[in-house]
Design an enzyme around this catalytic site. Structure first.
Site, mmCIF file in Angstrom:
data_model
loop_
_atom_site.group_PDB
_atom_site.id
_atom_site.type_symbol
_atom_site.label_atom_id
_atom_site.label_comp_id
_atom_site.label_asym_id
_atom_site.label_seq_id
_atom_site.Cartn_x
_atom_site.Cartn_y
_atom_site.Cartn_z
ATOM 1 N N HIS A 1 0.830 -1.211 0.000
ATOM 2 C CA HIS A 1 0.000 0.000 0.000
ATOM 3 C C HIS A 1 0.864 1.261 0.000
ATOM 4 O O HIS A 1 1.801 1.367 0.776
ATOM 5 C CB HIS A 1 -0.898 -0.024 1.244
ATOM 6 C CG HIS A 1 -1.909 1.085 1.301
ATOM 7 N ND1 HIS A 1 -2.061 1.878 2.406
ATOM 8 C CD2 HIS A 1 -2.824 1.515 0.390
ATOM 9 C CE1 HIS A 1 -3.038 2.753 2.182
ATOM 10 N NE2 HIS A 1 -3.512 2.555 0.971
ATOM 11 N N GLU B 1 0.235 -0.429 -4.755
ATOM 12 C CA GLU B 1 -0.853 0.563 -4.869
ATOM 13 C C GLU B 1 -0.261 1.915 -4.532
ATOM 14 O O GLU B 1 0.597 2.025 -3.653
ATOM 15 C CB GLU B 1 -1.973 0.224 -3.878
ATOM 16 C CG GLU B 1 -3.214 1.119 -3.980
ATOM 17 C CD GLU B 1 -3.206 2.383 -3.125
ATOM 18 O OE1 GLU B 1 -4.166 3.160 -3.210
ATOM 19 O OE2 GLU B 1 -2.227 2.623 -2.374
ATOM 20 N N ASP C 1 -1.181 6.583 -5.144
ATOM 21 C CA ASP C 1 -2.204 7.583 -5.441
ATOM 22 C C ASP C 1 -1.674 8.632 -6.421
ATOM 23 O O ASP C 1 -0.542 9.106 -6.263
ATOM 24 C CB ASP C 1 -2.615 8.291 -4.147
ATOM 25 C CG ASP C 1 -2.969 7.297 -3.058
ATOM 26 O OD1 ASP C 1 -4.017 6.651 -3.170
ATOM 27 O OD2 ASP C 1 -2.165 7.141 -2.102
ATOM 28 N N HIS D 1 -0.899 11.603 -1.829
ATOM 29 C CA HIS D 1 -2.209 11.205 -1.303
ATOM 30 C C HIS D 1 -3.102 12.374 -0.928
ATOM 31 O O HIS D 1 -4.281 12.409 -1.276
ATOM 32 C CB HIS D 1 -2.001 10.288 -0.095
ATOM 33 C CG HIS D 1 -3.276 9.775 0.507
ATOM 34 N ND1 HIS D 1 -4.046 10.511 1.390
ATOM 35 C CD2 HIS D 1 -3.932 8.600 0.343
ATOM 36 C CE1 HIS D 1 -5.102 9.809 1.744
ATOM 37 N NE2 HIS D 1 -5.064 8.643 1.123
ATOM 38 N N GLU E 1 -4.285 4.337 -8.005
ATOM 39 C CA GLU E 1 -5.500 4.986 -7.502
ATOM 40 C C GLU E 1 -5.563 6.426 -8.012
ATOM 41 O O GLU E 1 -4.686 7.242 -7.718
ATOM 42 C CB GLU E 1 -5.561 4.970 -5.972
ATOM 43 C CG GLU E 1 -6.900 5.533 -5.530
ATOM 44 C CD GLU E 1 -7.064 5.734 -4.029
ATOM 45 O OE1 GLU E 1 -6.342 5.111 -3.234
ATOM 46 O OE2 GLU E 1 -7.948 6.545 -3.679
#
Ligand code: G3P
Ligand code: MG
Length: 250
Positions: free
Chosen positions: A10, A37, A39, A52, A112
């Site tokens: 993550h 993952e 952002d 993020h 993301e």
């Protein structure tokens, strides 16, 4: 339905390194991860940056917002000091830098799309187009397991991604599945549902799987809970504790 790795780091390297930095990717690799993952948000000049929070103050110091700052100024900011002294000066990466690093090391990406307010469609379209161009070979060759998966809480961002580059697969991110989740997911032509494991039940997991979607959970940091979710048929999960839940976790 889920051709991707089961365990995903993550925000780059979880808690081992500052989130959403190349140092995070390096940390993930050191723990054997080949799946990540992270952002992506647009800068003021419309360039995808890996970060993020829309506002400064947590991972980068000061006052300000990503959407009001030029990419080159974001790239010069220190996104590492907040984590720990050894990471001082670790920059805010360009999305294209993450693509280059992940391609070089064979790391699969769950990107993301994290739009600032008001630029949902622009962010979704930008990320989808850049991803399609970078992975044109894999897409043409039908190497679905190598092509990144785009995800977002923003339906508008995913709809724009679908319209801009339908060949890059999408997943809809939902904190909690509402009763009517299926029709919007189908409208997005989503291949998977990504959801907060805290609100997932075994029955809901079965419903998602029976409807033909992949099912992915965030952010699972307890190995017992990870085992339980996988036993329910959850296809994949991301974790901050890459030291506890490794890439070969079962
Ligand atoms: O993509 C899963 C997860 O990252 C969503 O929440 O806030 O950590 O981006 P957040
Ligand atoms: Mg995220």
């Amino acid at each position: 339905m889920w051709p991707y790795p089961k365990i995903v780091a993550h925000r780059g390297g979880g808690t081992i390194a500052p989130e959403n930095t190349v140092a995070g990717l390096r940390a993930g690799l050191a723990y054997g991860f080949r799946a990540v993952e992270f952002d992506v948000m647009l800068s003021r000049d419309g360039i995808g940056m890996v970060i993020h929070d829309p506002e400064f103050g947590r991972t980068v110091a000061g006052l300000g917002a990503v959407a009001r700052t030029l990419a080159r100024d974001l790239a010069a900011m220190d996104a590492g000091s907040w984590h720990s002294a050894p990471f001082k000066g670790e920059p805010v990466p360009y999305y294209t830098q993450f693509i280059a690093y992940c391609r070089q090391h064979g790391i699969w990406m769950n990107v993301e799309i994290k739009p600032s307010d008001g630029v949902e469609a622009a962010t979704g379209a930008w990320v989808a187009q850049v991803t399609r161009d970078a992975y044109a070979q894999e897409i043409a060759a039908g190497q679905v397991a190598r092509v990144p998966l785009l995800s977002s809480f923003s339906h508008a961002a995913l709809a724009a991604a679908r319209d801009a580059a339908p060949e890059v697969p999408r997943a809809w991110l939902l904190d909690r599945l509402p009763p009517d989740w299926q029709a919007p997911a189908r409208a997005l032509q989503a291949v998977a549902i990504h959801t907060n494991h805290r609100h997932l039940t075994q029955a809901l997991a079965a419903t998602v799987k029976a409807a033909g979607f992949g099912l992915f959970c965030y952010t699972v940091n307890d190995p017992d809970r990870a085992r339980e979710l996988l036993s329910w048929g959850v296809d994949g999960l991301c974790t901050d504790r890459i030291d506890l839940i490794g890439p070969t976790f079962t």
